[in-house]
Write a protein that holds these residues in place. Structure first.
Motif, PDB file in Angstrom:
ATOM      1  N   MET A 184      -8.033 -18.721 -39.646  1.00 14.69           N
ATOM      2  CA  MET A 184      -7.887 -19.113 -41.048  1.00 14.69           C
ATOM      3  C   MET A 184      -8.831 -18.314 -41.935  1.00 14.69           C
ATOM      4  O   MET A 184      -8.472 -17.910 -43.048  1.00 14.69           O
ATOM      5  CB  MET A 184      -8.151 -20.607 -41.208  1.00 14.69           C
ATOM      6  CG  MET A 184      -7.016 -21.488 -40.708  1.00 14.69           C
ATOM      7  SD  MET A 184      -7.207 -23.209 -41.204  1.00 14.69           S
ATOM      8  CE  MET A 184      -7.129 -23.116 -42.988  1.00 14.69           C
ATOM      9  N   GLN A 185     -10.043 -18.070 -41.444  1.00 18.15           N
ATOM     10  CA  GLN A 185     -10.992 -17.285 -42.227  1.00 18.15           C
ATOM     11  C   GLN A 185     -10.441 -15.896 -42.528  1.00 18.15           C
ATOM     12  O   GLN A 185     -10.543 -15.399 -43.651  1.00 18.15           O
ATOM     13  CB  GLN A 185     -12.319 -17.180 -41.481  1.00 18.15           C
ATOM     14  CG  GLN A 185     -13.098 -18.476 -41.408  1.00 18.15           C
ATOM     15  CD  GLN A 185     -14.336 -18.356 -40.542  1.00 18.15           C
ATOM     16  OE1 GLN A 185     -14.461 -17.402 -39.785  1.00 18.15           O
ATOM     17  NE2 GLN A 185     -15.240 -19.308 -40.658  1.00 18.15           N
ATOM     18  N   SER A 186      -9.850 -15.270 -41.510  1.00 20.33           N
ATOM     19  CA  SER A 186      -9.303 -13.927 -41.683  1.00 20.33           C
ATOM     20  C   SER A 186      -8.179 -13.915 -42.711  1.00 20.33           C
ATOM     21  O   SER A 186      -8.107 -13.029 -43.573  1.00 20.33           O
ATOM     22  CB  SER A 186      -8.797 -13.390 -40.347  1.00 20.33           C
ATOM     23  OG  SER A 186      -8.197 -12.133 -40.486  1.00 20.33           O
ATOM     24  N   ALA A 187      -7.289 -14.912 -42.634  1.00 20.44           N
ATOM     25  CA  ALA A 187      -6.177 -14.970 -43.584  1.00 20.44           C
ATOM     26  C   ALA A 187      -6.676 -15.253 -44.998  1.00 20.44           C
ATOM     27  O   ALA A 187      -6.169 -14.682 -45.973  1.00 20.44           O
ATOM     28  CB  ALA A 187      -5.178 -16.039 -43.152  1.00 20.44           C
ATOM     29  N   ALA A 302     -19.704 -23.381 -31.112  1.00 21.39           N
ATOM     30  CA  ALA A 302     -20.664 -22.335 -31.451  1.00 21.39           C
ATOM     31  C   ALA A 302     -19.920 -21.133 -32.005  1.00 21.39           C
ATOM     32  O   ALA A 302     -19.001 -20.615 -31.370  1.00 21.39           O
ATOM     33  CB  ALA A 302     -21.480 -21.944 -30.230  1.00 21.39           C
ATOM     34  N   GLN A 303     -20.318 -20.692 -33.195  1.00 22.45           N
ATOM     35  CA  GLN A 303     -19.709 -19.533 -33.836  1.00 22.45           C
ATOM     36  C   GLN A 303     -20.774 -18.456 -34.004  1.00 22.45           C
ATOM     37  O   GLN A 303     -21.958 -18.759 -34.153  1.00 22.45           O
ATOM     38  CB  GLN A 303     -19.153 -19.899 -35.218  1.00 22.45           C
ATOM     39  CG  GLN A 303     -18.048 -20.940 -35.158  1.00 22.45           C
ATOM     40  CD  GLN A 303     -16.719 -20.343 -34.746  1.00 22.45           C
ATOM     41  OE1 GLN A 303     -16.563 -19.131 -34.696  1.00 22.45           O
ATOM     42  NE2 GLN A 303     -15.753 -21.190 -34.456  1.00 22.45           N
ATOM     43  N   PRO A 304     -20.421 -17.175 -33.952  1.00 24.26           N
ATOM     44  CA  PRO A 304     -21.407 -16.121 -34.167  1.00 24.26           C
ATOM     45  C   PRO A 304     -22.178 -16.307 -35.468  1.00 24.26           C
ATOM     46  O   PRO A 304     -23.380 -16.114 -35.523  1.00 24.26           O
ATOM     47  CB  PRO A 304     -20.545 -14.845 -34.207  1.00 24.26           C
ATOM     48  CG  PRO A 304     -19.324 -15.185 -33.434  1.00 24.26           C
ATOM     49  CD  PRO A 304     -19.082 -16.639 -33.697  1.00 24.26           C
ATOM     50  N   GLU A 305     -21.472 -16.670 -36.544  1.00 24.48           N
ATOM     51  CA  GLU A 305     -22.114 -16.948 -37.822  1.00 24.48           C
ATOM     52  C   GLU A 305     -21.459 -18.200 -38.394  1.00 24.48           C
ATOM     53  O   GLU A 305     -20.271 -18.215 -38.684  1.00 24.48           O
ATOM     54  CB  GLU A 305     -21.939 -15.789 -38.807  1.00 24.48           C
ATOM     55  CG  GLU A 305     -22.630 -14.506 -38.375  1.00 24.48           C
ATOM     56  CD  GLU A 305     -22.455 -13.410 -39.408  1.00 24.48           C
ATOM     57  OE1 GLU A 305     -21.820 -13.686 -40.445  1.00 24.48           O
ATOM     58  OE2 GLU A 305     -22.945 -12.289 -39.168  1.00 24.48           O
ATOM     59  N   ILE A 306     -22.233 -19.265 -38.516  1.00 30.35           N
ATOM     60  CA  ILE A 306     -21.695 -20.510 -39.030  1.00 30.35           C
ATOM     61  C   ILE A 306     -21.500 -20.387 -40.526  1.00 30.35           C
ATOM     62  O   ILE A 306     -22.420 -20.105 -41.269  1.00 30.35           O
ATOM     63  CB  ILE A 306     -22.620 -21.696 -38.698  1.00 30.35           C
ATOM     64  CG1 ILE A 306     -22.634 -21.953 -37.190  1.00 30.35           C
ATOM     65  CG2 ILE A 306     -22.169 -22.945 -39.442  1.00 30.35           C
ATOM     66  CD1 ILE A 306     -23.499 -23.105 -36.793  1.00 30.35           C
ATOM     67  N   ASN A 307     -20.280 -20.584 -40.995  1.00 29.38           N
ATOM     68  CA  ASN A 307     -20.019 -20.692 -42.427  1.00 29.38           C
ATOM     69  C   ASN A 307     -18.965 -21.761 -42.593  1.00 29.38           C
ATOM     70  O   ASN A 307     -18.426 -22.290 -41.626  1.00 29.38           O
ATOM     71  CB  ASN A 307     -19.580 -19.358 -43.029  1.00 29.38           C
ATOM     72  CG  ASN A 307     -18.342 -18.807 -42.368  1.00 29.38           C
ATOM     73  OD1 ASN A 307     -17.272 -19.403 -42.468  1.00 29.38           O
ATOM     74  ND2 ASN A 307     -18.462 -17.676 -41.684  1.00 29.38           N
ATOM     75  N   ASN A 308     -18.679 -22.092 -43.828  1.00 33.22           N
ATOM     76  CA  ASN A 308     -17.830 -23.237 -44.081  1.00 33.22           C
ATOM     77  C   ASN A 308     -16.473 -22.846 -44.630  1.00 33.22           C
ATOM     78  O   ASN A 308     -15.828 -23.623 -45.322  1.00 33.22           O
ATOM     79  CB  ASN A 308     -18.543 -24.192 -45.042  1.00 33.22           C
ATOM     80  CG  ASN A 308     -19.803 -24.761 -44.423  1.00 33.22           C
ATOM     81  OD1 ASN A 308     -19.766 -25.255 -43.318  1.00 33.22           O
ATOM     82  ND2 ASN A 308     -20.923 -24.656 -45.125  1.00 33.22           N
ATOM     83  N   ASP A 309     -16.020 -21.619 -44.360  1.00 36.90           N
ATOM     84  CA  ASP A 309     -14.665 -21.217 -44.695  1.00 36.90           C
ATOM     85  C   ASP A 309     -13.747 -21.539 -43.512  1.00 36.90           C
ATOM     86  O   ASP A 309     -14.202 -21.782 -42.405  1.00 36.90           O
ATOM     87  CB  ASP A 309     -14.593 -19.725 -45.007  1.00 36.90           C
ATOM     88  CG  ASP A 309     -15.431 -19.367 -46.230  1.00 36.90           C
ATOM     89  OD1 ASP A 309     -15.524 -20.214 -47.135  1.00 36.90           O
ATOM     90  OD2 ASP A 309     -15.997 -18.258 -46.251  1.00 36.90           O
ATOM     91  N   GLY A 310     -12.464 -21.493 -43.762  1.00 36.41           N
ATOM     92  CA  GLY A 310     -11.518 -21.700 -42.676  1.00 36.41           C
ATOM     93  C   GLY A 310     -11.109 -23.143 -42.485  1.00 36.41           C
ATOM     94  O   GLY A 310     -10.674 -23.527 -41.405  1.00 36.41           O
TER      95      GLY A 310
END
Length: 312
Positions: A184-187, A302-310
């Protein structure tokens, strides 16, 4: 060496679990339901004599999900199989709100952390007996826990792929639920709306082709991640809540001592992935994550970089 202590709850047979995972999705129960069950189990174990025990991460493996729906001859959509119990005083069905239900066969992998004294006691037979006594009294995702295989406790080296593979293959056949928020982040980075990004990977496209002999054949396909890739089954998954009101007191709230706020479900993409494709436990472990700045209360991997998109 990375030693991890894993509690295995194999083949929990759950009857009538809540399949309405969010206001607009139906199917496998929300991730909040599974982590909520593990959190309730942790609290009961602490009261039962293990005060330092923490159940810090949870992996969910689905063996079977039987959604209680029905589609009659000629019907285009499925209907929910509902119940209206008990009957009213005239022997008729009372008014009720439809509730989507499913029967499940699920295994849970739970990482345990505690002081050395409690960890030593966890490996004793008494802990398994106490655990079984607690499980028969608990609800799982709103459903009744009918039967389960004997819980077991294992210590393994997470850096040793052979040990991890042995643990996971012992639960085959099964599908681990994995977070795919990055799709979802990529889209969304390419300009798509959150809902459009969600539907992009869920929509099934149907195409017909007429042959020279007049016969017509139909083909169906879904979006894949990349040419030549073999993704698992992409699904929407409810992974938490976002606050939509200030924290405070509400009229007639259940707990008068705890601050209250109204919230709405947060949904993103997940993937049911066959266990033989899992290489590390962190690939399937979910944990709580709170982002008060954005009013988010989430279950995340666990994500490489936690952000709140997607999220949608």
């Amino acid at each position: 060496m990375s030693t991890r202590r894993i509690l295995v709850l194999p083949h929990l047979k759950v009857h009538n679990a809540n399949a309405l995972s969010s206001p607009f999705t139906i199917g496998f129960p929300a991730m909040t339901a599974w982590l909520g069950f593990v959190h309730a189990l942790e609290r009961k174990l602490k009261v039962g004599g293990y005060p330092t025990l923490g159940l810090s991460a949870t992996g969910v493996i689905s063996h079977q999900c039987d959604l209680q729906t029905y589609r009659g001859p000629g019907d285009f959509v499925h209907s929910i199989i509902g119940t209206a119990n008990p009957l009213d005083k005239d022997g008729k069905r009372s008014a009720f709100i439809e509730e989507a239900r499913c029967h499940l066969d699920v295994s849970l992998l739970i990482e345990c952390r505690a002081h050395e004294d409690d960890l030593d006691r966890i490996e004793q037979p008494e802990f398994a007996e106490q655990l079984e006594q607690l499980l028969v009294t608990m609800k799982v995702a709103g459903g009744d826990l009918k039967i389960f295989s004997q819980p077991r406790f294992t210590v393994l080296d997470d850096s040793n792929g052979r040990e991890v593979r042995k643990l996971l293959l012992g639960l085959m056949p099964g599908f681990a639920l994995v977070e795919r928020r990055e799709l979802m982040q990529s889209a969304m980075e390419q300009g798509a709306d959150a809902l459009d990004a969600l539907l992009e990977y869920l929509t099934v496209h149907h195409r017909c082709e007429q042959h020279e002999d007049g016969n017509v054949s139909w083909h169906s396909h879904r979006k894949t991640e990349a040419e030549g890739s073999k993704p698992g089954w992409i699904v929407p998954v409810a992974t938490g809540f976002q606050g939509i009101s200030p924290v405070g007191q509400a009229k007639n709230q259940r707990d008068p001592d705890t601050p209250h706020r109204f919230a709405e479900s947060v949904v993103t993409l997940g993937e049911f992935r066959m266990l033989h494709r899992i290489s590390a436990l962190d690939d399937i472990f979910w944990q709580y994550h709170t982002d008060l700045q954005n009013n988010l209360y989430l279950c995340q991997q666990a994500q490489p970089e936690i952000n709140n998109d997607g999220y949608f």
